[in-house]
Design an enzyme around this catalytic site. Sequence first.
Site, PDB file in Angstrom:
ATOM      1  CB  SER A  66      -0.938   0.025   1.210  1.00 53.66           C
ATOM      2  OG  SER A  66      -2.136  -0.616   0.873  1.00 53.66           O
ATOM      3  CE  LYS A  69      -3.712   0.723  -1.497  1.00 50.98           C
ATOM      4  NZ  LYS A  69      -4.491   0.190  -0.368  1.00 50.98           N
ATOM      5  CE1 TYR A 191      -4.463  -1.179  -4.767  1.00 51.91           C
ATOM      6  CE2 TYR A 191      -5.000  -3.513  -4.747  1.00 51.91           C
ATOM      7  CZ  TYR A 191      -4.748  -2.335  -4.067  1.00 51.91           C
ATOM      8  OH  TYR A 191      -4.779  -2.328  -2.700  1.00 51.91           O
ATOM      9  CE1 TYR A 243      -3.630  -0.654   5.060  1.00 47.36           C
ATOM     10  CE2 TYR A 243      -2.047  -0.944   6.829  1.00 47.36           C
ATOM     11  CZ  TYR A 243      -2.384  -1.062   5.501  1.00 47.36           C
ATOM     12  OH  TYR A 243      -1.494  -1.566   4.615  1.00 47.36           O
ATOM     13  CB  VAL A 261      -0.274  -5.918   4.121  1.00 43.58           C
ATOM     14  CG1 VAL A 261      -1.564  -5.312   4.626  1.00 43.58           C
ATOM     15  CG2 VAL A 261      -0.304  -6.135   2.623  1.00 43.58           C
TER      16      VAL A 261
HETATM   17  N1  GLU Z   1      -2.282  -5.378  -2.211  1.00 41.32           N
HETATM   18  C1  GLU Z   1      -2.923  -5.208  -0.974  1.00 41.32           C
HETATM   19  C2  GLU Z   1      -4.432  -5.376  -1.084  1.00 41.32           C
HETATM   20  O1  GLU Z   1      -5.095  -4.714  -1.817  1.00 41.32           O
HETATM   21  C3  GLU Z   1      -2.525  -3.908  -0.399  1.00 41.32           C
HETATM   22  C4  GLU Z   1      -2.843  -3.943   0.998  1.00 41.32           C
HETATM   23  C5  GLU Z   1      -2.030  -3.036   1.834  1.00 41.32           C
HETATM   24  O2  GLU Z   1      -0.817  -2.989   1.823  1.00 41.32           O
HETATM   25  O3  GLU Z   1      -2.731  -2.348   2.577  1.00 41.32           O
HETATM   26  O4  GLU Z   1      -4.991  -6.191  -0.431  1.00 41.32           O
END
Ligand code: GLU
Length: 307
Positions: A66, A69, A191, A243, A261
């Site tokens: 993430s 992002k 993604y 989060y 994650v």
């Molecule tokens: N590729 C992960 C998902 O979409 C990213 C999650 C993350 O790092 O928060 O589940």
Amino acid sequence: VEDVNYERVLKKVAAYVEPHFGSGQVASYIPPLAEVDPRYFGMALYTLDGQLFVTGDAHKRFSIQSISKVFALSIAFNLLGDDVWSRLDREPSGTPFNSLVQLEVEHGRPRNPFINAGALVVVDILASHFAHPELAVMQFIRRLVANESIDIDLKLARSEQELAHRNIAMAHFMKSFGNLQNPVEEVIKSYCHQCAIAMSCAELAVAASFLANRGICSTQSTRIVNAGQAKRINALMATCGTYDAAGDFAYRVGLPAKSGVGGGILVVVPGVATACVWAPGLDKAGNSLVGIMALEQFAKITGWSIY
Ligand code: GLU
């Protein structure tokens, strides 16, 4: 900026968290992530005058997940300016990163660009400008770090893509509300590949330095986003970057951050430096458990805080 010996600061932080190495749970919903040794620990600090300080496994690459992002949003924000907000909001969600419930209530309009739904909209924006958004993100990062060897872990990307049922559901859901312009399969593929970019703490700290530097990449002296946009990306990191534990993170650390994650947490100290910590074991909210402990200690020692 206080005159502190950063080498020593990082050593102190590493010594402080060492008894906890291996704590937390590695993410298991993407099988290759479950295989990562939870005892890794690395941290890097990159100051705006171009000095890099590292400790532990700071040069070992891991899955940025993430954290990608932040880079995708930076490209989209630079392309579209405030028009990005015509399709997504900028409020913390208070729900898990992959939650579907809120999307239904809010008619397919994601709360912010860092929850999965919002990140999918950002990929969709990029997909309307680039044939391969994930390569655009990767090249953007390569340029920021001045390192052409940064790459996507294809095995990991494919593995996530095969199991991306919930993200696929979310994408279809948004499409039903007219908030996705490109085909769901393309957006999901990009993604998953963007999340599977592999980088080290040192590389991430260098890559993000434009966010501490009013939008200017310090390695290239080029403008990446404008100063107002850099400020706002930092604000989004502070409010939505960890989060649904962003409140607790603000309380304990007090700096804009984005976690993934894979166990990485990227941190911005506006006007001063960027830092990145990596420890694969996650806490219940999905943030690196030892990583947050390290950053809490780091913020305490340096006195750095945006509050
Ligand atoms: N590729 C992960 C998902 O979409 C990213 C999650 C993350 O790092 O928060 O589940």
